[in-house]
Design a protein around this motif. Sequence first.
Motif, mmCIF file in Angstrom:
data_model
loop_
_atom_site.group_PDB
_atom_site.id
_atom_site.type_symbol
_atom_site.label_atom_id
_atom_site.label_comp_id
_atom_site.label_asym_id
_atom_site.label_seq_id
_atom_site.Cartn_x
_atom_site.Cartn_y
_atom_site.Cartn_z
ATOM 1 N N ASN A 136 56.287 70.069 60.698
ATOM 2 C CA ASN A 136 57.525 70.508 60.053
ATOM 3 C C ASN A 136 58.543 70.999 61.082
ATOM 4 O O ASN A 136 59.744 70.726 60.959
ATOM 5 N N ASN A 137 58.054 71.711 62.068
ATOM 6 C CA ASN A 137 58.968 72.189 63.115
ATOM 7 C C ASN A 137 59.582 71.031 63.875
ATOM 8 O O ASN A 137 60.783 71.031 64.181
ATOM 9 N N LYS A 138 58.763 70.030 64.202
ATOM 10 C CA LYS A 138 59.289 68.857 64.903
ATOM 11 C C LYS A 138 60.306 68.126 64.048
ATOM 12 O O LYS A 138 61.341 67.658 64.547
ATOM 13 N N LEU A 139 60.016 68.036 62.749
ATOM 14 C CA LEU A 139 60.954 67.363 61.857
ATOM 15 C C LEU A 139 62.277 68.128 61.792
ATOM 16 O O LEU A 139 63.368 67.522 61.830
ATOM 17 N N ALA A 140 62.196 69.472 61.726
ATOM 18 C CA ALA A 140 63.424 70.268 61.682
ATOM 19 C C ALA A 140 64.227 70.126 62.973
ATOM 20 O O ALA A 140 65.456 70.014 62.964
ATOM 21 N N GLU A 141 63.491 70.104 64.114
ATOM 22 C CA GLU A 141 64.188 69.938 65.389
ATOM 23 C C GLU A 141 64.869 68.584 65.481
ATOM 24 O O GLU A 141 65.998 68.469 65.968
ATOM 25 N N SER A 142 64.191 67.525 65.008
ATOM 26 C CA SER A 142 64.796 66.195 65.039
ATOM 27 C C SER A 142 66.026 66.123 64.149
ATOM 28 O O SER A 142 67.045 65.519 64.501
ATOM 29 N N GLU A 143 65.932 66.779 62.948
ATOM 30 C CA GLU A 143 67.084 66.788 62.055
ATOM 31 C C GLU A 143 68.254 67.548 62.677
ATOM 32 O O GLU A 143 69.409 67.128 62.578
ATOM 33 N N ASN A 144 67.932 68.685 63.341
ATOM 34 C CA ASN A 144 69.000 69.457 63.986
ATOM 35 C C ASN A 144 69.649 68.676 65.113
ATOM 36 O O ASN A 144 70.873 68.679 65.270
ATOM 37 N N SER A 145 68.817 67.977 65.893
ATOM 38 C CA SER A 145 69.372 67.175 66.982
ATOM 39 C C SER A 145 70.216 66.044 66.442
ATOM 40 O O SER A 145 71.283 65.731 66.977
ATOM 41 N N ALA A 146 69.764 65.403 65.341
ATOM 42 C CA ALA A 146 70.563 64.328 64.741
ATOM 43 C C ALA A 146 71.867 64.874 64.187
ATOM 44 O O ALA A 146 72.935 64.267 64.338
ATOM 45 N N GLN A 147 71.766 66.049 63.567
ATOM 46 C CA GLN A 147 72.967 66.657 63.011
ATOM 47 C C GLN A 147 73.938 67.048 64.118
ATOM 48 O O GLN A 147 75.151 66.854 63.994
ATOM 49 N N ASN A 148 73.372 67.587 65.223
ATOM 50 C CA ASN A 148 74.227 67.963 66.340
ATOM 51 C C ASN A 148 74.878 66.751 66.973
ATOM 52 O O ASN A 148 76.029 66.807 67.407
ATOM 53 N N SER A 149 74.120 65.632 67.015
ATOM 54 C CA SER A 149 74.687 64.431 67.605
ATOM 55 C C SER A 149 75.806 63.848 66.755
ATOM 56 O O SER A 149 76.728 63.198 67.268
ATOM 57 N N ASN A 150 75.754 64.072 65.435
ATOM 58 C CA ASN A 150 76.797 63.549 64.551
ATOM 59 C C ASN A 150 78.015 64.458 64.490
ATOM 60 O O ASN A 150 79.059 64.054 63.979
ATOM 61 N N MET A 151 77.859 65.686 64.985
ATOM 62 C CA MET A 151 78.987 66.609 64.936
ATOM 63 C C MET A 151 80.004 66.243 66.003
ATOM 64 O O MET A 151 79.646 65.937 67.141
ATOM 65 N N SER A 152 81.268 66.234 65.582
ATOM 66 C CA SER A 152 82.333 65.857 66.493
ATOM 67 C C SER A 152 83.499 66.803 66.311
ATOM 68 O O SER A 152 83.839 67.216 65.201
ATOM 69 N N TRP A 153 84.126 67.145 67.463
ATOM 70 C CA TRP A 153 85.301 68.003 67.389
ATOM 71 C C TRP A 153 86.446 67.318 66.646
ATOM 72 O O TRP A 153 87.223 67.967 65.955
ATOM 73 N N GLY A 154 86.544 66.015 66.809
ATOM 74 C CA GLY A 154 87.646 65.291 66.167
ATOM 75 C C GLY A 154 87.578 65.338 64.653
ATOM 76 O O GLY A 154 88.613 65.232 63.976
ATOM 77 N N ILE A 155 86.374 65.457 64.110
ATOM 78 C CA ILE A 155 86.213 65.489 62.642
ATOM 79 C C ILE A 155 86.122 66.931 62.165
ATOM 80 O O ILE A 155 86.810 67.320 61.205
ATOM 81 N N GLU A 156 85.266 67.723 62.820
ATOM 82 C CA GLU A 156 85.032 69.079 62.353
ATOM 83 C C GLU A 156 86.164 70.030 62.714
ATOM 84 O O GLU A 156 86.419 71.001 62.003
ATOM 85 N N LEU A 157 86.816 69.777 63.823
ATOM 86 C CA LEU A 157 87.841 70.709 64.317
ATOM 87 C C LEU A 157 89.188 70.000 64.464
ATOM 88 O O LEU A 157 89.918 70.207 65.437
ATOM 89 N N TRP A 158 89.546 69.162 63.436
ATOM 90 C CA TRP A 158 90.784 68.401 63.528
ATOM 91 C C TRP A 158 92.022 69.275 63.530
ATOM 92 O O TRP A 158 93.080 68.879 64.039
#
Length: 631
Positions: A15-37
């Motif tokens: 479960n911890n590995k799954l949460a870490e992978s989800e967080n990394s995927a979420q972090n990789s999808n985060m962009s300043w251009g979209i989130e901080l337009w």
Amino acid sequence: MLALLASGSSRSSSNNKLAESENSAQNSNMSWGIELWDQNENLAIHTNRGIDALDKFANFLRDRVAIETEYAGKLRRLVKNYQPKKKEEEDNEFTSVQAFRNLLKEVGDLAGQREVVSESLQLQIIAGVTLLSKTLREDRKKCLSDGATLQQNLTTQLSSLDRAKRNYEKAYRDSEKAVDSYKRADMDLNLSRAEVERYKNVMTAKIQQSDDAKNEYANQLQKTNNLQQQHFSILLPAVLSRLQELDEKRTRGFREFIVGAADVESSVAPIIARCMEGIVKAGESINEKEDTFKVIERYQSGFTPPRDIPFEDLSKCDPDSVQDSHYSNSTSNHLTIRGTMSANKLKKRVGIFNIFGSNKNSLTADGQKEDFSDLPPNQRRKKLQAKIAELTQNIAQETKARDGLMKMKIVYEANSSLGNPMTVEGQLNESEHKLEKLKVDLKKYQGFLEKASQVPTATSSPQATRNQLQNGHRTSRHSNGSADDHHDDGDDQPDDAGSLSRSDSEDNVAQIQNGHNNNNNGSSASPESGLGTSHTSLPGSGQGSANENAIGEDTYYETEVETLNPVGKCRALYPFEASSEGSIPMSEGEELQVIEIDQGDGWTRVRRENNSNGWDEGFVPTSYIECTLYA
């Protein structure tokens, strides 16, 4: 139970590995251009602060490099200041001194490693941080310029839209007024048809203007919406993404530089650890027993402790000889102290020796005699053995050099194109001459060593003799006729009798040198022999006529008997064989007259009564006799 716990822990880890992978995927999808337009200004401030932090890290590294450089320099200065001086080289044989020298060497190596750290930080880390900071500032400036251009275009388009909207609103209100005016004119029966037609034409024109303004407004609105959509969905996110990449590059560089600085420190850690091991090894190499043995080897004289001082029954002695039985403390200053730690502080004998001149060839570089006869037996043998070992090594080296020259000469003779054999001939002759001289010196010192090994061990040491003398008293006669006992220290000068004897001795020697005695045989006197002549070599030794020799001897003996009064007496502790000109032999227990006390060179001038020749006079080693000076 254990299986349940194991399965539970495995599920938790998955479960911890799954949460870490989800967080990394979420972090990789985060962009300043979209989130901080809408946070363009805050992002500009953030990136500027990030680059300032990088510059601050670079300044930190520069200060650390300065500290490392200063530390290394001070370590090297410390090592240089504590390097053993040349006068301390004789102590290098002790393990504690050797350990300290090894410690200084390791500390010097530590200073070198600190210099390596300083240079590596300067060339690798600081240079990289400076270059990255410069690149980031240029890229940030370009991104902010592009963002400002996009914002300016959008603002211009919004201004056009606002202007078109105002024009449309005005045209629409004007058209409404024109329609109202036409309707009132059309219902007014007082107006002519022409005036009504004029109101109608105005209404038609205003309606047309309103429609045109409406179309322009719609056109500008379409363009503004398109530009705004493109600005916030494509253009501005691209600029913000570049800022995001720039900030991530700065953060990644920060991480790499910190790790790199640690790697620089870690790269020298093994060498520093070896330096520490060397220091520990140097400390463990200290052997107190070995140092104690080396101290014994260095200062052991080979003499035996003094015998018991005999009791003197004054009631059974001649009253006239009572004053002769007192021990003179002043002689302790003149007895030899060769073989002790203060031996190197002795100066050469002055006075009568300098009248004849000094033979420098009979002294070593440190002022000792060539055969080291002024040293105690043990020290003399060790010095001679060391000299023989040195000469043997020099002979081996010179032999190898000569053999090499001979081989070279043979090769040149076989093939003249390689070189001229005559060029080697001079070097070969010089090498042969050096080798012959070294062999002669080796044979000479071997003879010295053989002679030193035959001398029997003394029954009392000079130091012990001095101790015995210091237990006695020296009686000084004053003008009032009274006698006081004084316990002089080792720095007192000889008394008046000794000074008078010295003056008389020098006068007599000057007379001998001026022609009353021709016993020099063309050679100068050495400090070892003291005088160039002695009574053992006077008869028949001159180069003049027999009559001249006789006159010289008579004058010499007459002067000696009349002017050189004895200043004390002495007893031979062990036998001595006269090995040089100016010295006289003596046997153990023999009593002699002292006519001149030791002046610090280890020799005392004595005289003995000789039934056949009258008097024998010369020098004997002070350490071989026990002196008693007259008051």
